[in-house]
Motif scaffolding. Structure first.
Motif, PDB file in Angstrom:
ATOM      1  N   LEU A  69      -4.150  -4.002   3.889  1.00  0.00           N
ATOM      2  CA  LEU A  69      -3.672  -2.496   3.015  1.00  0.00           C
ATOM      3  C   LEU A  69      -2.708  -3.435   1.424  1.00  0.00           C
ATOM      4  CD1 LEU A  69      -2.522  -0.062   2.926  1.00  0.00           C
ATOM      5  CD2 LEU A  69      -0.754  -0.711   4.962  1.00  0.00           C
ATOM      6  N   LEU A  73      -2.628  -2.405  -1.961  1.00  0.00           N
ATOM      7  CA  LEU A  73      -1.060  -2.083  -2.593  1.00  0.00           C
ATOM      8  C   LEU A  73      -1.706  -2.299  -4.117  1.00  0.00           C
ATOM      9  CD1 LEU A  73       1.406  -2.684  -0.121  1.00  0.00           C
ATOM     10  CD2 LEU A  73      -0.302   0.129  -0.632  1.00  0.00           C
ATOM     11  N   ALA A 226      -8.519   2.091  -3.115  1.00  0.00           N
ATOM     12  CA  ALA A 226      -7.782   2.911  -3.894  1.00  0.00           C
ATOM     13  C   ALA A 226      -7.039   2.543  -5.394  1.00  0.00           C
ATOM     14  CB  ALA A 226      -6.442   1.544  -3.080  1.00  0.00           C
ATOM     15  N   ARG A 278      -4.952   4.705   1.634  1.00  0.00           N
ATOM     16  CA  ARG A 278      -4.300   4.417   2.535  1.00  0.00           C
ATOM     17  C   ARG A 278      -4.466   3.911   4.122  1.00  0.00           C
ATOM     18  NH1 ARG A 278       2.158   4.356  -0.324  1.00  0.00           N
ATOM     19  NH2 ARG A 278       1.085   3.333  -2.243  1.00  0.00           N
TER      20      ARG A 278
END
Length: 360
Positions: A69, A73, A226, A278
């Motif tokens: 994760l 980002l 992402a 996400r």
């Protein structure tokens, strides 16, 4: 689920955003493109110095000790600022190798964290949807076969390739750049370097099995989604600014109902891409089942991203065709990434097959 980021996660995202917004404004990207350099070296080096390239690697190999994760980002900000660096394949490959055996691959992982190594991912396009690799591996572990549209292949020190032996056993192989690895450049509309990789008995080290191939493709897909979420956010922000300032008939076009509706639809699509990306990254990093969520995220990145890219381009009118204006980069990246790692239709079919196979 709770989509609120922790303080550490928010700080990481803000750090990546600050670095890339400072180093890669549109003027700097335009100058970089005019120089013809493939990698935006200053951005790559600064990401390494700040610890963001190794953020998802174990601390034992000079990483940050975070997870997928957190890597996602950073990928969002790579997309948000359309920065030409080999982050997606290199970090996906490094996370996969660390998960297989961080100690065995420690030297390479440390180089990735330091920004001194690039790894290209050359897996079969349909690997996540059940495709069998066309590349073959002989008894000595030498690989033969071609892979097309491999991004950053010419800059890579190593490639991760899936291949099958004569008995159909699939494995994941680490291939160092060398004479038996021919790189044939391709023309790509998004401006990033990609190539056909021709393997002719290339020496390789088997680093994993079929499950590791799937894991690598899943991580690659999560980071790709992402990045598309960041691209969509960047595109609608630029477009919102443009329609708020551009005037026709003495009024700003953002006040026109049709323009407002198109922007609202693009915002909703962006939120869909963002939230599903996400969710997929979080589940993958947390070690809970994520296959369905990855199919959903890639569908949204392909389908929703397509709509956002076209809306942004359309609402800019003629100025959207001017390459001195930044919106073209978002359109080109989103359109290429729409088909990478499987199209939206392919992922919907795979998701539908999974759902149909579940007992009622």
């Amino acid at each position: 689920m709770d989509f609120t980021l922790s303080e550490d996660q928010s700080a990481l995202a803000e750090l990546a955003a600050k670095i890339l917004s400072d180093l890669c404004p549109p003027d700097a990207l335009r100058a970089h493109e005019q120089r013809g350099d493939p990698v935006f070296e200053k951005a790559w080096a600064t990401l390494a110095e700040s610890g963001l390239l190794g953020i998802a690697l174990p601390e034992a190999v000079d990483g940050g000790g975070y997870g997928i994760l957190e890597a996602a980002l950073v990928a969002e900000q790579i997309g948000r600022h359309v920065v030409p660096v080999p982050y997606l394949p290199t970090v996906a490959a490094a996370i996969a190798l660390a998960g297989i055996d961080a100690d065995a691959h420690g030297a390479l992982l440390r180089q990735v964290a330091a920004g001194t190594a690039v790894v290209a991912v050359a897996t079969e396009p349909g690997a996540i949807t059940g495709g069998q690799p066309s590349t073959s591996a002989d008894a000595d572990g030498r690989l033969t076969g071609d892979r097309h549209s491999v991004v950053w292949a010419a800059q890579a020190d190593h490639l991760l390739v899936d291949a099958a032996t004569d008995d159909g056993t699939v494995g994941l192989y680490l291939v160092p750049a060398g004479p038996a690895v021919a790189i044939v450049p391709e023309d790509a509309m998004w401006g990033l370097p990609q190539a056909t990789v021709e393997l002719a008995g290339a020496a390789a080290i088997k680093v994993g099995d079929a499950a590791d191939v799937v894991r690598l493709v899943e991580i690659s897909t999560a980071l790709s989604c992402a990045a598309v979420a960041g691209l969509c956010e960047g595109a609608i922000r630029i477009t919102a600014t443009y329609v708020s300032e551009r005037e026709q008939f003495g009024v700003r076009i953002g006040t026109f109902q049709a323009v407002g509706q198109r922007m609202a639809d693009a915002y909703i699509d962006t939120q869909g891409v963002h939230l599903t990306a996400r969710q997929a990254a979080w589940r993958l990093g947390a070690g809970v089942p994520a296959t369905e969520q990855l199919h959903i995220a890639k569908f949204w990145a392909a389908d929703g991203g397509h709509r956002v890219a076209h809306a942004a381009q359309h609402l800019h009118g003629g100025i959207g065709m001017d390459v001195d204006y930044p919106i073209h980069r978002y359109f080109r990246w989103i359109k290429v990434m729409e088909l990478q790692l499987g199209s939206g239709t392919e992922h919907l079919r795979s998701l539908g097959a999974r759902l149909a196979a579940e007992p009622v």
